[in-house]
Design a protein around this motif. Structure first.
Motif, PDB file in Angstrom:
ATOM      1  N   LEU A   5       8.777 -12.710  -7.467  1.00  0.00           N
ATOM      2  CA  LEU A   5       8.863 -12.155  -6.114  1.00  0.00           C
ATOM      3  C   LEU A   5       8.979 -10.648  -6.221  1.00  0.00           C
ATOM      4  N   THR A   6       7.923  -9.936  -5.813  1.00  0.00           N
ATOM      5  CA  THR A   6       8.008  -8.481  -5.786  1.00  0.00           C
ATOM      6  C   THR A   6       8.613  -8.041  -4.453  1.00  0.00           C
ATOM      7  N   GLY A   7       9.244  -6.881  -4.471  1.00  0.00           N
ATOM      8  CA  GLY A   7       9.941  -6.437  -3.264  1.00  0.00           C
ATOM      9  C   GLY A   7      11.207  -7.223  -2.999  1.00  0.00           C
ATOM     10  N   SER A   8      11.832  -7.707  -4.054  1.00  0.00           N
ATOM     11  CA  SER A   8      12.976  -8.614  -3.916  1.00  0.00           C
ATOM     12  C   SER A   8      14.216  -7.952  -3.338  1.00  0.00           C
ATOM     13  N   SER A   9      14.298  -6.631  -3.386  1.00  0.00           N
ATOM     14  CA  SER A   9      15.458  -5.938  -2.816  1.00  0.00           C
ATOM     15  C   SER A   9      15.243  -5.541  -1.363  1.00  0.00           C
ATOM     16  N   GLY A  10      14.032  -5.723  -0.857  1.00  0.00           N
ATOM     17  CA  GLY A  10      13.697  -5.269   0.485  1.00  0.00           C
ATOM     18  C   GLY A  10      14.147  -6.216   1.576  1.00  0.00           C
ATOM     19  N   TRP A  11      13.793  -5.851   2.791  1.00  0.00           N
ATOM     20  CA  TRP A  11      14.217  -6.602   3.982  1.00  0.00           C
ATOM     21  C   TRP A  11      13.751  -8.049   3.922  1.00  0.00           C
ATOM     22  N   LEU A  12      12.483  -8.287   3.595  1.00  0.00           N
ATOM     23  CA  LEU A  12      12.004  -9.660   3.469  1.00  0.00           C
ATOM     24  C   LEU A  12      12.564 -10.327   2.232  1.00  0.00           C
ATOM     25  N   ASP A  59       5.013 -18.952 -12.857  1.00  0.00           N
ATOM     26  CA  ASP A  59       4.049 -19.946 -12.403  1.00  0.00           C
ATOM     27  C   ASP A  59       3.236 -19.487 -11.201  1.00  0.00           C
ATOM     28  N   ALA A  60       3.795 -18.574 -10.399  1.00  0.00           N
ATOM     29  CA  ALA A  60       3.100 -18.102  -9.203  1.00  0.00           C
ATOM     30  C   ALA A  60       3.750 -16.798  -8.745  1.00  0.00           C
ATOM     31  N   VAL A  61       3.001 -16.054  -7.924  1.00  0.00           N
ATOM     32  CA  VAL A  61       3.454 -14.755  -7.434  1.00  0.00           C
ATOM     33  C   VAL A  61       3.501 -14.756  -5.918  1.00  0.00           C
ATOM     34  N   ILE A  62       4.592 -14.223  -5.377  1.00  0.00           N
ATOM     35  CA  ILE A  62       4.638 -13.798  -3.977  1.00  0.00           C
ATOM     36  C   ILE A  62       4.783 -12.282  -4.013  1.00  0.00           C
ATOM     37  N   HIS A  63       3.731 -11.608  -3.571  1.00  0.00           N
ATOM     38  CA  HIS A  63       3.689 -10.144  -3.671  1.00  0.00           C
ATOM     39  C   HIS A  63       4.075  -9.532  -2.328  1.00  0.00           C
ATOM     40  N   ALA A  64       5.370  -9.298  -2.173  1.00  0.00           N
ATOM     41  CA  ALA A  64       5.898  -8.727  -0.933  1.00  0.00           C
ATOM     42  C   ALA A  64       6.255  -7.256  -1.073  1.00  0.00           C
TER      43      ALA A  64
END
Length: 318
Positions: A5-12, A59-64
């Protein structure tokens, strides 16, 4: 699955990471700023950082993760290209090498808004869905997010990665949250009619997209609370939105008056999230009806409101 999970520290990220774990996934959080759900500090623009993350058995990416519209005044154009375009390419290429079958990309409805649409100078509200175009983003944020969407489409077509592009409407703290008249909460409530969703619903949509990506292959979805309006009402929405709202919600004006709020006099654009409901199977749980329910019952509003929010990356020491 083990999800990067990218952007893991952000609002989402702060809402999405816990939900991913709740539904049984392991999460590796990557962000340029520290946070409760961030395991690695670094930028997706750096391929070595991405490779180091993938070494954890992703295994997979969520690019936030991305630079956003408020960052335009803080960062040069090249940094937007490095993070939003090259960063997305780095992740897609790493996913290809790893043999992934799914990739979820957090995009934005902002890239659909040309200067002409933003000016809202016509005689009717503009109805926006996934077929709207041609797209002419008005700033570097929209330009780079549109380019990243193109990379997702390309990797889906050429390498068979199921890429879900989620064009999110407004769900994060905005500059206008600090307004006094009308208040930030009043503005948010109004936007639930046509251009907003809750951050909780945004998180749920990402989880559903992660599940459905291999089956759907590639698609783009607008994410917004379901609008009560229809295309036949666009002219009236532009000239007398309050009348249209009262037709759909007869007690809205009274409920607003009790709180000292005002209904919008004019609505210039409407995001139609029907495609996400029909194809992805996702519908936001919270919309304008739920806002009115909260007003009727004098309970907490069903959306997060934090006018003091500052992106964690802006809180890092210089």
């Amino acid at each position: 699955m083990r999800i990067l999970l990218t952007g893991s520290s952000g609002w989402l990220g702060r809402f999405l990471a816990p939900r991913l774990r709740e539904v049984g996934h392991q999460v590796l959080g990557l962000d340029v700023a520290p946070g409760a759900d961030t395991d690695m500090i670094g930028s997706v623009a750096d391929r070595a950082t991405v490779d180091a993350a993938f070494a954890h058995g992703i295994d997979a990416v969520i690019h936030a993760g991305a630079l956003h519209k408020p960052d335009i005044v803080r960062y040069p154009i090249q940094t937007f290209v490095d993070v939003n375009v090259t960063g997305t390419l780095n992740l897609l290429e790493a996913a290809r090498i790893a043999g992934h079958d799914r990739f979820v990309f957090t995009s934005t409805t902002s890239l659909m808004i040309s200067q002409t649409i933003r000016d809202e100078a016509g005689d009717a509200a503009i109805w926006l869905d996934e077929a709207s175009g041609p797209l002419a983003p008005r700033n570097i944020y929209g330009v780079t997010k549109l380019a990243a969407e193109g990379l997702c489409r390309l990797y889906a077509a050429d390498h068979g990665i199921g890429c879900m592009v989620l064009r999110t409407a407004r769900f994060f703290p905005e500059d206008d949250d600090t307004h006094a008249t009308p208040s930030g909460e009043n503005l948010k409530a109004n936007e639930m009619l046509h251009r907003r969703l809750t951050v909780e619903d945004a998180a749920e949509a990402h989880i559903m997209a992660l599940d459905r990506a291999p089956e759907l292959g590639f698609d783009t979805f607008i994410l917004a609370a379901p609008t009560p309006f229809n295309r036949s009402e666009t002219a009236e929405l532009k000239h007398d939105a309050a009348a249209v709202i009262s037709r759909h919600f007869p007690d809205a004006a009274e409920l607003y008056a009790r709180r000292g709020w005002t209904l919008p006099a004019s609505i210039g654009r409407v995001y139609d999230s029907g495609h996400a409901e029909r194809r992805l199977g996702f519908r936001c749980r919270t919309g304008f009806s739920e806002v009115l329910d909260a007003l009727r019952e004098d309970r907490a509003l069903p959306f997060a409101h934090d006018p003091s929010y500052l992106s964690p990356k802006e809180m890092r020491p210089a």
